[in-house]
Design a protein around this motif. Sequence first.
Motif, PDB file in Angstrom:
ATOM      1  N   THR A 175      38.911  39.682  39.987  1.00  0.00           N
ATOM      2  CA  THR A 175      40.248  39.093  39.975  1.00  0.00           C
ATOM      3  C   THR A 175      40.119  37.610  40.307  1.00  0.00           C
ATOM      4  OG1 THR A 175      40.615  39.585  42.316  1.00  0.00           O
ATOM      5  CG2 THR A 175      41.354  41.232  40.730  1.00  0.00           C
ATOM      6  N   VAL A 176      41.139  36.857  39.923  1.00  0.00           N
ATOM      7  CA  VAL A 176      41.151  35.424  40.204  1.00  0.00           C
ATOM      8  C   VAL A 176      42.470  35.088  40.895  1.00  0.00           C
ATOM      9  CG1 VAL A 176      40.969  33.100  39.259  1.00  0.00           C
ATOM     10  CG2 VAL A 176      39.758  34.986  38.145  1.00  0.00           C
ATOM     11  N   ALA A 177      42.356  34.471  42.080  1.00  0.00           N
ATOM     12  CA  ALA A 177      43.547  34.088  42.836  1.00  0.00           C
ATOM     13  C   ALA A 177      43.766  32.583  42.715  1.00  0.00           C
ATOM     14  CB  ALA A 177      43.392  34.479  44.300  1.00  0.00           C
ATOM     15  N   SER A 186      51.415  31.611  45.344  1.00  0.00           N
ATOM     16  CA  SER A 186      50.179  32.369  45.140  1.00  0.00           C
ATOM     17  C   SER A 186      50.322  33.215  43.886  1.00  0.00           C
ATOM     18  CB  SER A 186      49.877  33.273  46.336  1.00  0.00           C
ATOM     19  OG  SER A 186      49.667  32.512  47.496  1.00  0.00           O
ATOM     20  N   MET A 187      49.279  33.239  43.063  1.00  0.00           N
ATOM     21  CA  MET A 187      49.243  34.077  41.872  1.00  0.00           C
ATOM     22  C   MET A 187      47.874  34.729  41.784  1.00  0.00           C
ATOM     23  SD  MET A 187      51.199  31.754  38.989  1.00  0.00           S
ATOM     24  CE  MET A 187      50.078  30.374  39.210  1.00  0.00           C
ATOM     25  N   ILE A 188      47.831  35.850  41.107  1.00  0.00           N
ATOM     26  CA  ILE A 188      46.559  36.535  40.924  1.00  0.00           C
ATOM     27  C   ILE A 188      46.453  37.030  39.487  1.00  0.00           C
ATOM     28  CG2 ILE A 188      47.390  38.825  41.658  1.00  0.00           C
ATOM     29  CD1 ILE A 188      44.619  39.109  43.058  1.00  0.00           C
ATOM     30  N   ASP A 189      45.286  36.911  38.934  1.00  0.00           N
ATOM     31  CA  ASP A 189      44.998  37.367  37.569  1.00  0.00           C
ATOM     32  C   ASP A 189      44.016  38.529  37.655  1.00  0.00           C
ATOM     33  OD1 ASP A 189      44.652  37.648  34.878  1.00  0.00           O
ATOM     34  OD2 ASP A 189      43.393  35.877  34.631  1.00  0.00           O
ATOM     35  N   VAL A 190      44.486  39.723  37.318  1.00  0.00           N
ATOM     36  CA  VAL A 190      43.629  40.910  37.361  1.00  0.00           C
ATOM     37  C   VAL A 190      42.795  40.933  36.086  1.00  0.00           C
ATOM     38  CG1 VAL A 190      43.562  43.417  37.483  1.00  0.00           C
ATOM     39  CG2 VAL A 190      45.308  42.148  38.751  1.00  0.00           C
ATOM     40  N   VAL A 191      41.516  40.625  36.205  1.00  0.00           N
ATOM     41  CA  VAL A 191      40.636  40.584  35.037  1.00  0.00           C
ATOM     42  C   VAL A 191      40.130  41.976  34.703  1.00  0.00           C
ATOM     43  CG1 VAL A 191      38.533  39.577  34.067  1.00  0.00           C
ATOM     44  CG2 VAL A 191      39.961  38.220  35.614  1.00  0.00           C
ATOM     45  N   SER A 192      39.585  42.682  35.680  1.00  0.00           N
ATOM     46  CA  SER A 192      39.084  44.043  35.440  1.00  0.00           C
ATOM     47  C   SER A 192      39.105  44.839  36.735  1.00  0.00           C
ATOM     48  CB  SER A 192      37.662  44.003  34.867  1.00  0.00           C
ATOM     49  OG  SER A 192      36.765  43.413  35.787  1.00  0.00           O
ATOM     50  N   ILE A 217      50.100  46.085  45.411  1.00  0.00           N
ATOM     51  CA  ILE A 217      49.151  46.995  44.769  1.00  0.00           C
ATOM     52  C   ILE A 217      48.668  46.383  43.465  1.00  0.00           C
ATOM     53  CG2 ILE A 217      48.899  49.275  43.695  1.00  0.00           C
ATOM     54  CD1 ILE A 217      50.973  50.293  45.716  1.00  0.00           C
ATOM     55  N   LEU A 218      47.380  46.539  43.174  1.00  0.00           N
ATOM     56  CA  LEU A 218      46.806  46.052  41.921  1.00  0.00           C
ATOM     57  C   LEU A 218      46.594  47.230  40.988  1.00  0.00           C
ATOM     58  CD1 LEU A 218      44.126  43.527  43.237  1.00  0.00           C
ATOM     59  CD2 LEU A 218      46.501  43.083  42.610  1.00  0.00           C
ATOM     60  N   ASP A 219      46.991  47.033  39.750  1.00  0.00           N
ATOM     61  CA  ASP A 219      46.843  48.091  38.748  1.00  0.00           C
ATOM     62  C   ASP A 219      46.241  47.490  37.496  1.00  0.00           C
ATOM     63  OD1 ASP A 219      48.001  49.872  36.368  1.00  0.00           O
ATOM     64  OD2 ASP A 219      48.026  51.079  38.197  1.00  0.00           O
ATOM     65  N   LYS A 220      45.459  48.291  36.780  1.00  0.00           N
ATOM     66  CA  LYS A 220      44.837  47.773  35.556  1.00  0.00           C
ATOM     67  C   LYS A 220      45.881  47.405  34.503  1.00  0.00           C
ATOM     68  CE  LYS A 220      44.000  52.312  33.453  1.00  0.00           C
ATOM     69  NZ  LYS A 220      42.955  53.205  32.894  1.00  0.00           N
ATOM     70  N   ARG A 223      47.008  43.420  34.020  1.00  0.00           N
ATOM     71  CA  ARG A 223      45.991  42.469  33.587  1.00  0.00           C
ATOM     72  C   ARG A 223      46.657  41.233  32.998  1.00  0.00           C
ATOM     73  NH1 ARG A 223      41.486  46.566  30.856  1.00  0.00           N
ATOM     74  NH2 ARG A 223      40.857  47.547  32.803  1.00  0.00           N
ATOM     75  N   LYS A 224      47.394  40.585  33.851  1.00  0.00           N
ATOM     76  CA  LYS A 224      48.083  39.355  33.476  1.00  0.00           C
ATOM     77  C   LYS A 224      48.341  38.578  34.758  1.00  0.00           C
ATOM     78  CE  LYS A 224      52.517  41.725  33.700  1.00  0.00           C
ATOM     79  NZ  LYS A 224      53.755  42.102  32.980  1.00  0.00           N
ATOM     80  N   LEU A 225      48.701  37.345  34.603  1.00  0.00           N
ATOM     81  CA  LEU A 225      48.982  36.497  35.762  1.00  0.00           C
ATOM     82  C   LEU A 225      50.271  36.967  36.417  1.00  0.00           C
ATOM     83  CD1 LEU A 225      47.501  34.051  36.966  1.00  0.00           C
ATOM     84  CD2 LEU A 225      49.119  32.599  35.746  1.00  0.00           C
ATOM     85  N   LYS A 226      50.207  37.286  37.720  1.00  0.00           N
ATOM     86  CA  LYS A 226      51.392  37.759  38.430  1.00  0.00           C
ATOM     87  C   LYS A 226      51.496  37.073  39.777  1.00  0.00           C
ATOM     88  CE  LYS A 226      51.261  41.712  40.507  1.00  0.00           C
ATOM     89  NZ  LYS A 226      51.200  43.169  40.806  1.00  0.00           N
TER      90      LYS A 226
END
Length: 262
Positions: A175-177, A186-192, A217-220, A223-226
């Motif tokens: 993931t990328v914060a 703050s944003m996070i990008d769930v890559v995998s 919670i992180l879910d697959k 997989r977008k910037l949130k």
Amino acid sequence: MNAKITTFLNSGLLEKYLLGETTSVETEKVESFISKYPEVQNAYNTLQHNLEVVAKMNAVEAPQGILNNILDELDEAPVVELNVKRSYKKWYKFSIAASVAALLFAGTSYIFYNQNQKLSKENQVVVDEIFDLRSDIAKNNAMLDNVMRQLLRLNNPETEKYIINGNERAKDLKTVAYINPKEKTSMIDVVSLPELPEEQCYQIWAELQGKMVSLGILDKADRKLKNIPYMEDALALNITIEPKGGNSVASTENSVAEINLQ
């Protein structure tokens, strides 16, 4: 295809000829080109075919009952006797003709009425489609505006980027914060995210002076910037495996990724 033929085909004379709108000089020119050049002949045949298709599409079929009604009316009138006995008055003949004309007028009116009804329905469909299109445009504009805002945040020199990789328990996790302490975003990008059993989930935490605060919670499927909550003076970010639905207390023993922010 040489330039002469191309110029002729682009002139529109062939279409005018097909519609009968050319002058005698233009007609002679068109027919000369059709006879001399196969390319023009093929183009003419194609236009003719397309015109027939359009004509069939726009043809209006008379209502089925109109012809039968007119014939029934004619059968009721003594047409045969009129031809045999010429003693009938002229006004009677005129009345028969007037009746037929009235029936034809009624049939024509019925056709036009149906056409108007059909056009009204089609117009309503067009209005509805325009309304839906405007709604879609508004939604797309809102989405585009949101994307532009996110891009501006990412490109902001004050935004810091943190790549969070999984440990041995979740090697494929990434993931990328993106944290901007000035704007407090703050944003996070769930890559995998590696697969988990249905009864488990990934949860991200911010470490604040010895305590862990849940950021969601992180879910697959994410997989977008949130956006995630911004935590002032956070020391680290931590991702753990928790029971489905999340936990109120971090299971630090189930940590799968961690990164220091200081």
